[in-house]
Design a protein around this motif. Structure first.
Motif, PDB file in Angstrom:
ATOM      1  N   LEU A 158      91.616 -24.132  31.743  1.00 17.93           N
ATOM      2  CA  LEU A 158      92.683 -25.008  32.221  1.00 17.93           C
ATOM      3  C   LEU A 158      92.151 -26.396  32.556  1.00 17.93           C
ATOM      4  O   LEU A 158      92.813 -27.410  32.289  1.00 17.93           O
ATOM      5  CB  LEU A 158      93.354 -24.387  33.447  1.00 17.93           C
ATOM      6  CG  LEU A 158      93.964 -22.994  33.242  1.00 17.93           C
ATOM      7  CD1 LEU A 158      94.577 -22.493  34.542  1.00 17.93           C
ATOM      8  CD2 LEU A 158      95.012 -23.029  32.137  1.00 17.93           C
ATOM      9  N   GLU A 159      90.962 -26.450  33.136  1.00 10.23           N
ATOM     10  CA  GLU A 159      90.363 -27.748  33.453  1.00 10.23           C
ATOM     11  C   GLU A 159      90.015 -28.509  32.182  1.00 10.23           C
ATOM     12  O   GLU A 159      90.159 -29.741  32.118  1.00 10.23           O
ATOM     13  CB  GLU A 159      89.118 -27.550  34.309  1.00 10.23           C
ATOM     14  CG  GLU A 159      89.416 -26.995  35.700  1.00 10.23           C
ATOM     15  CD  GLU A 159      88.152 -26.655  36.471  1.00 10.23           C
ATOM     16  OE1 GLU A 159      87.048 -26.738  35.856  1.00 10.23           O
ATOM     17  OE2 GLU A 159      88.255 -26.299  37.660  1.00 10.23           O
ATOM     18  N   ALA A 161      91.673 -28.222  29.397  1.00 10.95           N
ATOM     19  CA  ALA A 161      92.956 -28.708  28.880  1.00 10.95           C
ATOM     20  C   ALA A 161      93.391 -29.976  29.609  1.00 10.95           C
ATOM     21  O   ALA A 161      93.889 -30.930  28.987  1.00 10.95           O
ATOM     22  CB  ALA A 161      94.017 -27.623  29.029  1.00 10.95           C
ATOM     23  N   ASP A 162      93.179 -30.010  30.929  1.00 11.36           N
ATOM     24  CA  ASP A 162      93.519 -31.205  31.692  1.00 11.36           C
ATOM     25  C   ASP A 162      92.650 -32.384  31.274  1.00 11.36           C
ATOM     26  O   ASP A 162      93.110 -33.532  31.208  1.00 11.36           O
ATOM     27  CB  ASP A 162      93.353 -30.940  33.187  1.00 11.36           C
ATOM     28  CG  ASP A 162      94.347 -29.902  33.697  1.00 11.36           C
ATOM     29  OD1 ASP A 162      95.406 -29.738  33.053  1.00 11.36           O
ATOM     30  OD2 ASP A 162      94.056 -29.249  34.728  1.00 11.36           O
ATOM     31  N   ALA A 163      91.389 -32.102  30.999  1.00 10.11           N
ATOM     32  CA  ALA A 163      90.480 -33.170  30.595  1.00 10.11           C
ATOM     33  C   ALA A 163      90.889 -33.789  29.260  1.00 10.11           C
ATOM     34  O   ALA A 163      90.711 -34.993  29.031  1.00 10.11           O
ATOM     35  CB  ALA A 163      89.049 -32.638  30.514  1.00 10.11           C
ATOM     36  N   TYR A 164      91.450 -32.959  28.371  1.00  8.38           N
ATOM     37  CA  TYR A 164      91.907 -33.457  27.071  1.00  8.38           C
ATOM     38  C   TYR A 164      93.328 -34.011  27.128  1.00  8.38           C
ATOM     39  O   TYR A 164      93.856 -34.435  26.102  1.00  8.38           O
ATOM     40  CB  TYR A 164      91.836 -32.351  26.033  1.00  8.38           C
ATOM     41  CG  TYR A 164      90.473 -32.173  25.429  1.00  8.38           C
ATOM     42  CD1 TYR A 164      90.037 -32.978  24.375  1.00  8.38           C
ATOM     43  CD2 TYR A 164      89.601 -31.201  25.915  1.00  8.38           C
ATOM     44  CE1 TYR A 164      88.785 -32.813  23.822  1.00  8.38           C
ATOM     45  CE2 TYR A 164      88.339 -31.029  25.376  1.00  8.38           C
ATOM     46  CZ  TYR A 164      87.934 -31.838  24.326  1.00  8.38           C
ATOM     47  OH  TYR A 164      86.676 -31.684  23.783  1.00  8.38           O
ATOM     48  N   GLY A 165      93.941 -33.984  28.303  1.00 11.23           N
ATOM     49  CA  GLY A 165      95.274 -34.541  28.454  1.00 11.23           C
ATOM     50  C   GLY A 165      96.385 -33.638  27.968  1.00 11.23           C
ATOM     51  O   GLY A 165      97.500 -34.114  27.706  1.00 11.23           O
ATOM     52  N   LEU A 166      96.111 -32.343  27.862  1.00  8.99           N
ATOM     53  CA  LEU A 166      97.141 -31.409  27.419  1.00  8.99           C
ATOM     54  C   LEU A 166      97.987 -30.981  28.610  1.00  8.99           C
ATOM     55  O   LEU A 166      97.459 -30.502  29.614  1.00  8.99           O
ATOM     56  CB  LEU A 166      96.510 -30.180  26.765  1.00  8.99           C
ATOM     57  CG  LEU A 166      95.728 -30.419  25.468  1.00  8.99           C
ATOM     58  CD1 LEU A 166      95.084 -29.120  24.995  1.00  8.99           C
ATOM     59  CD2 LEU A 166      96.638 -30.975  24.380  1.00  8.99           C
ATOM     60  N   THR A 167      99.276 -31.135  28.501  1.00  6.27           N
ATOM     61  CA  THR A 167     100.186 -30.763  29.570  1.00  6.27           C
ATOM     62  C   THR A 167     101.418 -30.073  28.987  1.00  6.27           C
ATOM     63  O   THR A 167     101.692 -30.167  27.791  1.00  6.27           O
ATOM     64  CB  THR A 167     100.647 -31.993  30.372  1.00  6.27           C
ATOM     65  OG1 THR A 167     101.284 -32.920  29.473  1.00  6.27           O
ATOM     66  CG2 THR A 167      99.469 -32.679  31.056  1.00  6.27           C
ATOM     67  N   GLY A 168     102.139 -29.377  29.850  1.00  4.15           N
ATOM     68  CA  GLY A 168     103.408 -28.796  29.462  1.00  4.15           C
ATOM     69  C   GLY A 168     103.299 -27.799  28.323  1.00  4.15           C
ATOM     70  O   GLY A 168     102.446 -26.903  28.317  1.00  4.15           O
ATOM     71  N   ILE A 175      96.332 -23.482  24.759  1.00  8.16           N
ATOM     72  CA  ILE A 175      95.301 -22.936  25.655  1.00  8.16           C
ATOM     73  C   ILE A 175      95.766 -21.654  26.345  1.00  8.16           C
ATOM     74  O   ILE A 175      95.140 -20.592  26.204  1.00  8.16           O
ATOM     75  CB  ILE A 175      94.891 -23.983  26.721  1.00  8.16           C
ATOM     76  CG1 ILE A 175      94.421 -25.277  26.066  1.00  8.16           C
ATOM     77  CG2 ILE A 175      93.812 -23.390  27.623  1.00  8.16           C
ATOM     78  CD1 ILE A 175      93.186 -25.131  25.207  1.00  8.16           C
ATOM     79  N   VAL A 176      96.857 -21.739  27.094  1.00 10.60           N
ATOM     80  CA  VAL A 176      97.257 -20.639  27.965  1.00 10.60           C
ATOM     81  C   VAL A 176      97.688 -19.418  27.153  1.00 10.60           C
ATOM     82  O   VAL A 176      97.200 -18.297  27.381  1.00 10.60           O
ATOM     83  CB  VAL A 176      98.384 -21.087  28.917  1.00 10.60           C
ATOM     84  CG1 VAL A 176      98.851 -19.909  29.774  1.00 10.60           C
ATOM     85  CG2 VAL A 176      97.908 -22.232  29.796  1.00 10.60           C
TER      86      VAL A 176
END
Length: 279
Positions: A158-159, A161-168, A175-176
């Motif tokens: 998850l971190e 994904a956040d680092a790559y700017g993936l949201t929603g 990822i999830v």
């Protein structure tokens, strides 16, 4: 009647094709094998439809149960609790009684310019009513499996994904969801096997076999009553289900291999058939 003639006469008897009368005298092992195999078509039908549609419903329920929004989380929790907490046999019985009590109303609707008519009386037929019950039941169990897998998604993923700017949606799809499937797939394979075995309860519960078109266990029970020898038809049913279980393990194993294709060989979670000699 030769075994080939028996196959020609009864291979599709569970679907209403072939001989209308079931054998009553001089019942051979071939008669039992063919008719029980014909009934297996219904077990496969129930399992495939319930698993296919239940998979998507279970995914939605798992996401709803993991939601911070109370009006999403609480209905999902109660749905899972009710269907996991009550026996499937009782669910079949109550659903059939509820469908019978529904008013026999017809609903007309249009789809892609065509007019369709839906009637509630079809819910009392096993091909629809029992499928709905199995779908809801397996959705509850699978949702709990997927929820546990969802809660087990590594924080590092998850971190990242956040680092790559993936949201929603992109974060969930990339990822999830793949990680959730990879973690929960072995347990979901067991649920698929249990569901396939549970299809034998359909015609043993409230849903009647219309025109003697039943599943494998329905015909096995018929032969046991006619021959007074349950030690032939029931082992035949068990043999068919063992073969189908091996097929499910093989098919789900292919999917499991696909889900873990990005991992090193020594870290892949392989699915193996293990025989329990003592339980």
């Amino acid at each position: 009647m030769s075994c080939w003639d028996t196959f020609h006469a009864y291979a599709l008897r569970s679907l209403g094709q072939g001989e209308r009368l079931l054998p009553r005298a001089d019942i051979s092992v071939c008669d039992q094998t063919v008719l029980i195999g014909s009934g297996l078509i219904w077990n496969i039908y129930f399992a495939v439809l319930a698993l296919f549609f239940g998979f998507f419903l279970a995914t939605g329920l798992a996401m709803a149960k993991n939601s911070r929004t109370r009006w999403l989380r609480k209905p999902a929790e109660w749905f899972i609790f009710v269907f996991r907490g009550s026996p499937l046999f009782i669910q079949f019985f109550l659903a059939y009684e509820a469908f019978v009590l529904l008013p026999k109303a017809e609903i007309d609707f249009h789809l892609f310019g065509m007019e369709f008519s839906a009637s509630t009386r079809w819910l009392t037929r096993a091909w629809l009513g029992a499928t709905i019950v199995l779908l809801l039941n397996t959705s509850a169990y699978a949702a709990e499996i997927f929820y546990g897998a969802l809660r087990s998604v590594p924080k590092g993923d998850l971190e990242a994904a956040d680092a790559y700017g993936l949201t929603g949606w992109h974060r969930f799809r990339r990822i999830v969801w793949p990680t959730m499937m990879r973690l929960g797939w072995p347990a979901y394979t067991n649920e698929a096997i249990f569901l396939f075995h549970a299809t034998t309860l359909v015609f043993f519960s409230g849903f009647p076999a219309w025109k003697q078109m039943g599943d494998a266990l329905y015909y096995a029970s018929y032969f046991a009553d006619k021959t007074f020898n349950p030690f032939i038809p029931y082992p035949i049913v068990a043999g068919y289900f063992i073969v189908m279980t091996l097929l499910i393990i093989a098919l789900f194993g292919i999917v499991n291999k696909r889900l873990n294709r990005h991992l090193p060989t020594d870290r892949r979670r392989r699915m193996r058939l293990r025989l329990n000699l003592i339980r």
